[in-house]
Design a protein around this motif. Structure first.
Motif, PDB file in Angstrom:
ATOM      1  N   LEU A   1     -33.358  -2.831   0.998  1.00  0.00           N
ATOM      2  CA  LEU A   1     -32.767  -1.551   0.583  1.00  0.00           C
ATOM      3  C   LEU A   1     -33.903  -0.570   0.293  1.00  0.00           C
ATOM      4  CD1 LEU A   1     -30.028  -2.824  -1.941  1.00  0.00           C
ATOM      5  CD2 LEU A   1     -29.853  -2.582   0.543  1.00  0.00           C
ATOM      6  N   ASP A   2     -34.029   0.457   1.116  1.00  0.00           N
ATOM      7  CA  ASP A   2     -35.135   1.402   0.971  1.00  0.00           C
ATOM      8  C   ASP A   2     -35.037   2.141  -0.362  1.00  0.00           C
ATOM      9  OD1 ASP A   2     -36.961   3.671   1.372  1.00  0.00           O
ATOM     10  OD2 ASP A   2     -36.957   3.036   3.464  1.00  0.00           O
ATOM     11  N   GLY A   3     -36.082   2.011  -1.171  1.00  0.00           N
ATOM     12  CA  GLY A   3     -36.130   2.756  -2.428  1.00  0.00           C
ATOM     13  C   GLY A   3     -35.435   2.080  -3.603  1.00  0.00           C
TER      14      GLY A   3
ATOM     15  N   SER B   1     -45.025   3.933  -0.333  1.00  0.00           N
ATOM     16  CA  SER B   1     -44.180   4.690   0.579  1.00  0.00           C
ATOM     17  C   SER B   1     -43.589   3.768   1.633  1.00  0.00           C
ATOM     18  CB  SER B   1     -44.994   5.796   1.254  1.00  0.00           C
ATOM     19  OG  SER B   1     -45.461   6.680   0.266  1.00  0.00           O
ATOM     20  N   SER B   2     -42.695   4.330   2.432  1.00  0.00           N
ATOM     21  CA  SER B   2     -41.808   3.487   3.245  1.00  0.00           C
ATOM     22  C   SER B   2     -42.484   2.722   4.377  1.00  0.00           C
ATOM     23  CB  SER B   2     -40.662   4.336   3.787  1.00  0.00           C
ATOM     24  OG  SER B   2     -39.869   4.775   2.706  1.00  0.00           O
ATOM     25  N   ALA B   3     -42.993   3.416   5.399  1.00  0.00           N
ATOM     26  CA  ALA B   3     -43.511   2.702   6.574  1.00  0.00           C
ATOM     27  C   ALA B   3     -44.597   1.711   6.173  1.00  0.00           C
ATOM     28  CB  ALA B   3     -44.045   3.688   7.601  1.00  0.00           C
TER      29      ALA B   3
ATOM     30  N   ASP C   1     -38.679  -1.825  -0.135  1.00  0.00           N
ATOM     31  CA  ASP C   1     -40.039  -1.411   0.230  1.00  0.00           C
ATOM     32  C   ASP C   1     -40.793  -0.817  -0.966  1.00  0.00           C
ATOM     33  OD1 ASP C   1     -38.318   0.756   0.251  1.00  0.00           O
ATOM     34  OD2 ASP C   1     -39.255   1.756   1.967  1.00  0.00           O
ATOM     35  N   HIS C   2     -40.118   0.008  -1.745  1.00  0.00           N
ATOM     36  CA  HIS C   2     -40.760   0.680  -2.887  1.00  0.00           C
ATOM     37  C   HIS C   2     -39.669   1.184  -3.831  1.00  0.00           C
ATOM     38  CE1 HIS C   2     -39.312   4.479  -1.315  1.00  0.00           C
ATOM     39  NE2 HIS C   2     -39.745   4.094  -0.128  1.00  0.00           N
ATOM     40  N   GLY C   3     -40.048   1.614  -5.024  1.00  0.00           N
ATOM     41  CA  GLY C   3     -39.113   2.223  -5.961  1.00  0.00           C
ATOM     42  C   GLY C   3     -39.255   3.728  -5.941  1.00  0.00           C
TER      43      GLY C   3
HETATM   44 ZN    ZN Z   1     -38.837   3.860   1.649  1.00  0.00          ZN
END
Ligand code: ZN
Length: 297
Positions: free
Chosen positions: A35-37, A71-73, A229-231
């Protein structure tokens, strides 16, 4: 047969059985749901009953660290590639081509991913990746995948696509990359009302995936991972606060003990290594990830 010979034979057979067990895969299927973020700081068990149940049944930490920048990528790459940004070469939130050369590339011209490891080391394996954000396309090694598709923008489409693949193919590995709650975080803030509403919604989507796994008849032979991936903090991320770099890692199902929260340190790149450990795959030397084998049965 003399009794001494019998004892020797029996001991040899036991040794053989033990060593086979040690080297054989601990699971048949791994479904990774990212889940992104999804931040640990804003994770509320009560609003995610499905995820909470997986925590009860398996092992988890809320202190898994992202690689920098948060960050995402950069972090989707590390999650799939078993190494940090210095080795993968993906250094920006939108990286589709590594800004610095990947230290190693495979015959597909990309840093070795977990998809590639499964495909190249497990005969007859079925590997898939479904995703919403188009950059994921560049971080997965699509040539190693039997099934590889971007969702059409509807909030439930990625789940529908994942369900179809699970039911039709009973995948060895499927990674499902949701692009939420990152959007809600950027729009109204991490921990905002709409962020939490989205987490409730995503829990329902995860429940649909678990139902599909059961309906495919593979619930007993599947390991499920929930991670991120990240918060984020305020309406952004990329920095070095715990709200940005700490994300959950939850693992349950086949091959995983009911261990609850674990204290061992975990990095983003350990996600790929943990999947490799479950399948007993040989890690490329360039990987630095470690399997969270304290979670294994
Ligand atoms: Zn992300």
């Amino acid at each position: 047969m003399k009794s001494t010979a019998r004892i020797i034979l029996a001991s040899a057979l036991i040794l053989l059985a033990v060593s086979c067990e040690k080297n054989s895969p601990k699971t048949e299927h791994v479904i990774l749901i990212g889940l992104d973020g999804m931040s640990s700081a804003d994770f509320v068990r009560e609003e995610m009953p499905t995820v909470s149940k997986l925590m009860d049944e398996g092992c988890w930490t809320l202190a898994k660290r992202s690689v920098f920048k948060t960050s995402s990528a950069i972090n989707w790459a590390s999650m799939f590639m078993g190494a940090g940004t210095e080795l993968t070469g993906y250094t920006e939130w939108y990286s589709q081509v590594p800004e610095l050369p990947s230290r190693v590339v495979n015959e597909h011209g990309i840093f070795p991913t977990i998809h590639y490891l499964v495909k190249s080391q497990m005969k007859g394996s079925k590997v898939g990746a479904v995703y919403e954000w188009d950059t994921i396309h560049h971080l997965v090694d699509s040539l190693a995948c039997d099934y590889f598709e971007q969702a059409n923008g509807l909030p439930t489409d990625i789940t529908d696509k994942a369900i179809r693949f699970i039911k039709n193919e009973k995948p060895t590995l499927l990674t499902i990359s949701y692009d939420h709650p990152d959007h809600e975080g950027h729009a109204t803030g991490w921990g905002s009302k709409s962020y939490h509403k989205e987490m409730e919604f995503l829990d329902g989507e995860i429940a649909r995936i678990l139902t599909a796994i059961a309906e495919a008849g593979i619930a007993e032979s599947t390991t499920v991972i929930i991670t991120s991936d990240h918060g984020g903090i305020g309406t952004g991320h990329g920095g070095i606060t715990p709200a940005e770099y700490e994300t959950p890692f939850i693992i349950a199902g086949k091959g995983i003990r009911r261990g609850g929260e674990f204290a061992e340190s975990m990095m983003q790149y350990d996600v790929a290594a943990t999947i490799a450990g479950l399948f007993n795959l040989k890690q490329p030397q360039v990987w630095v990830g470690r399997a969270m084998d304290q979670c294994f049965e």
